[in-house]
Write an enzyme that holds these catalytic residues in place. Sequence first.
Site, PDB file in Angstrom:
ATOM      1  N   CYS A 173      27.609  12.666  54.788  1.00 32.76           N
ATOM      2  CA  CYS A 173      26.625  11.751  55.387  1.00 32.76           C
ATOM      3  C   CYS A 173      27.336  10.466  55.817  1.00 32.76           C
ATOM      4  O   CYS A 173      28.148   9.912  55.075  1.00 32.76           O
ATOM      5  CB  CYS A 173      25.501  11.451  54.400  1.00 32.76           C
ATOM      6  SG  CYS A 173      24.689  12.945  53.822  1.00 32.76           S
TER       7      CYS A 173
ATOM      8  N   GLU B 182      31.043   8.483  37.990  1.00 33.29           N
ATOM      9  CA  GLU B 182      30.297   7.321  37.512  1.00 33.29           C
ATOM     10  C   GLU B 182      28.842   7.669  37.249  1.00 33.29           C
ATOM     11  O   GLU B 182      28.281   8.593  37.842  1.00 33.29           O
ATOM     12  CB  GLU B 182      30.410   6.191  38.536  1.00 33.29           C
ATOM     13  CG  GLU B 182      30.029   6.631  39.915  1.00 33.29           C
ATOM     14  CD  GLU B 182      30.502   5.663  40.999  1.00 33.29           C
ATOM     15  OE1 GLU B 182      31.628   5.153  40.924  1.00 33.29           O
ATOM     16  OE2 GLU B 182      29.713   5.431  41.922  1.00 33.29           O
TER      17      GLU B 182
ATOM     18  N   CYS C  82      21.251   7.479  36.164  1.00 34.13           N
ATOM     19  CA  CYS C  82      21.602   8.180  37.389  1.00 34.13           C
ATOM     20  C   CYS C  82      22.937   8.884  37.151  1.00 34.13           C
ATOM     21  O   CYS C  82      23.943   8.230  36.873  1.00 34.13           O
ATOM     22  CB  CYS C  82      21.713   7.111  38.481  1.00 34.13           C
ATOM     23  SG  CYS C  82      22.264   7.721  40.041  1.00 34.13           S
TER      24      CYS C  82
ATOM     25  N   CYS D  89      31.802  14.505  47.521  1.00 32.43           N
ATOM     26  CA  CYS D  89      30.691  15.277  48.089  1.00 32.43           C
ATOM     27  C   CYS D  89      31.132  15.827  49.437  1.00 32.43           C
ATOM     28  O   CYS D  89      31.815  15.148  50.201  1.00 32.43           O
ATOM     29  CB  CYS D  89      29.468  14.383  48.273  1.00 32.43           C
ATOM     30  SG  CYS D  89      28.032  15.263  48.918  1.00 32.43           S
TER      31      CYS D  89
ATOM     32  N   CYS E  22      27.257   7.073  53.722  1.00 34.27           N
ATOM     33  CA  CYS E  22      27.486   7.181  52.278  1.00 34.27           C
ATOM     34  C   CYS E  22      28.973   7.149  51.964  1.00 34.27           C
ATOM     35  O   CYS E  22      29.749   7.937  52.522  1.00 34.27           O
ATOM     36  CB  CYS E  22      26.865   8.482  51.771  1.00 34.27           C
ATOM     37  SG  CYS E  22      27.194   8.809  50.035  1.00 34.27           S
TER      38      CYS E  22
ATOM     39  N   CYS F 152      25.990   4.434  45.243  1.00 41.12           N
ATOM     40  CA  CYS F 152      26.635   5.729  45.271  1.00 41.12           C
ATOM     41  C   CYS F 152      28.137   5.693  45.569  1.00 41.12           C
ATOM     42  O   CYS F 152      28.545   5.435  46.692  1.00 41.12           O
ATOM     43  CB  CYS F 152      25.902   6.523  46.349  1.00 41.12           C
ATOM     44  SG  CYS F 152      26.233   8.234  46.344  1.00 41.12           S
TER      45      CYS F 152
HETATM   46  N1  SAH Z   1      23.484  13.960  47.330  1.00 38.17           N
HETATM   47  C1  SAH Z   1      22.179  13.658  46.876  1.00 38.17           C
HETATM   48  C2  SAH Z   1      22.151  12.743  45.690  1.00 38.17           C
HETATM   49  C3  SAH Z   1      23.099  11.591  45.657  1.00 38.17           C
HETATM   50  S1  SAH Z   1      22.968  10.369  46.915  1.00 38.17           S
HETATM   51  C4  SAH Z   1      21.341  13.083  47.999  1.00 38.17           C
HETATM   52  O1  SAH Z   1      21.893  12.758  49.037  1.00 38.17           O
HETATM   53  O2  SAH Z   1      20.136  13.003  47.815  1.00 38.17           O
HETATM   54  C5  SAH Z   1      21.710   9.295  46.276  1.00 38.17           C
HETATM   55  C6  SAH Z   1      20.994   8.455  47.341  1.00 38.17           C
HETATM   56  O3  SAH Z   1      21.824   7.376  47.779  1.00 38.17           O
HETATM   57  C7  SAH Z   1      20.586   9.222  48.582  1.00 38.17           C
HETATM   58  O4  SAH Z   1      19.206   9.088  48.792  1.00 38.17           O
HETATM   59  C8  SAH Z   1      21.347   8.538  49.698  1.00 38.17           C
HETATM   60  O5  SAH Z   1      20.601   8.583  50.890  1.00 38.17           O
HETATM   61  C9  SAH Z   1      21.552   7.143  49.142  1.00 38.17           C
HETATM   62  N2  SAH Z   1      22.671   6.409  49.729  1.00 38.17           N
HETATM   63  C10 SAH Z   1      23.892   6.883  50.045  1.00 38.17           C
HETATM   64  N3  SAH Z   1      24.666   5.901  50.589  1.00 38.17           N
HETATM   65  C11 SAH Z   1      23.911   4.784  50.607  1.00 38.17           C
HETATM   66  C12 SAH Z   1      24.138   3.439  51.046  1.00 38.17           C
HETATM   67  N4  SAH Z   1      25.298   3.081  51.571  1.00 38.17           N
HETATM   68  N5  SAH Z   1      23.132   2.537  50.925  1.00 38.17           N
HETATM   69  C13 SAH Z   1      21.939   2.907  50.378  1.00 38.17           C
HETATM   70  N6  SAH Z   1      21.678   4.144  49.932  1.00 38.17           N
HETATM   71  C14 SAH Z   1      22.636   5.083  50.055  1.00 38.17           C
HETATM   72 FE1  SF4 Z   2      26.618  13.530  49.521  1.00 39.29          FE
HETATM   73 FE2  SF4 Z   2      26.221  10.920  49.873  1.00 39.29          FE
HETATM   74 FE3  SF4 Z   2      25.106  12.665  51.543  1.00 39.29          FE
HETATM   75 FE4  SF4 Z   2      24.185  12.480  48.995  1.00 39.29          FE
HETATM   76  S1  SF4 Z   2      24.102  10.897  50.568  1.00 39.29           S
HETATM   77  S2  SF4 Z   2      24.659  14.353  50.155  1.00 39.29           S
HETATM   78  S3  SF4 Z   2      26.133  12.020  47.932  1.00 39.29           S
HETATM   79  S4  SF4 Z   2      27.320  12.344  51.270  1.00 39.29           S
END
Ligand code: SAH
Ligand code: SF4
Length: 357
Positions: free
Chosen positions: A117, A93, A106, A113, A120, A335
């Site tokens: 995290c 997406e 974006c 991934c 996420c 995300c």
């Molecule tokens: N993997 C990279 C880029 C993609 S994630 C990274 O982690 O930077 C993009 C952003 O979305 C990151 O800053 C992450 O902290 C945020 N993110 C992920 N899950 C989220 C959620 N449930 N609510 C708000 N932000 C979130």
């Molecule tokens: Fe991967 Fe989500 Fe962590 Fe970004 S925030 S590194 S997309 S698991």
Amino acid sequence: MSVQHDVRNFTQEAFTRWLEDHNVAAYRADQILRWVYHRNICSFSHMTDLSKDLREWLFGQLVISRLEPTQVLGSVDGSKKYLFRLEDGHHIESVLIPERNHWTLCVSSQVGCAMGCKFCLTGRSGLLRDLEPAEIVNQVCAVKDDLPHGKPLTNIVFMGMGEPLANYDSVIQAIGTITGNNGLQFSNRRITVSTAGLAPRIEDLGRDITVNLAVSLNAADNKTRNRLMPINRTYPMEELLSACGRFPLLSRRRITFEYVLMAGVNDRPEDAKRLAKILRPLRAKINLIPFNPFEGTPFKTPSEAAICAFQKILLDRHYTAIIRRSKGEDIHAACGQLRARKALGMVPPQRGRQAGA
Ligand code: SAH
Ligand code: SF4
């Protein structure tokens, strides 16, 4: 049977070499790439400055891929979410976000991934595969083609699905095409790569290309960050922040630190104070992102009061600290959320091709 190469998966240099290896003059690479990226032509038969014989031969040798959205959802806040189906059936997406007088796109860099995290949704499904350079560039081409009138697409952020620095070579190559003269001619000042903190790759990135850097910090101490982001156990915050300190910044630019605020986890005043302290040696700005909840998550969005109090502590310490509401919450733009619903069979096909699509 030989596999046909995709023109969009070549660098300009590799494409020139490939043509020369097949006894085609080097300047043909420029001509073909300009058709593809400047005019969005994906069929050799339309490349009228090539001889008919050459066009036919190229047709037998190469493909020019494109992505078409299987679904476009428009949000009440003006953002648009594109779902793309890849050749192998996976979905990725991209989200188009309205800013005052331009659009920001974006893009995704991986299917899923591997970083895991905890807050996420993308991280939950694990890594399915890396995207090829063409699949990254094609997200930009497809959305550019579909832009609502009026505002130009000027900013590209690698903040969609995936960890861009874990798919390093493809991301670097895609950025080369996005910024290249015979590519999409985007300014590198307008591109931001966001990372969960692969410290050695941050150093590589700074050496290999010129772009803006965003780091998803999400905690102000190792204990909390270890819990939220497993990558912190490999590259703890000291190592990460010292790599950030060595990152060559574009003039008048700062590193963006993203901080997803989760109630009772990382949103206390002492977290904000500590964050202000550890970022002090850096040219930093902070994006505060209230946690965007999804089904089954134990995390909660903090209260408005807690979010504003956190921000105030940073502002009082002279940081630029912006509260970034997740755009398109009604269309699951956070995300990985639209793709996740698709995987669960929750999105009716073609619904919502609206909002200027
Ligand atoms: N993997 C990279 C880029 C993609 S994630 C990274 O982690 O930077 C993009 C952003 O979305 C990151 O800053 C992450 O902290 C945020 N993110 C992920 N899950 C989220 C959620 N449930 N609510 C708000 N932000 C979130
Ligand atoms: Fe991967 Fe989500 Fe962590 Fe970004 S925030 S590194 S997309 S698991």
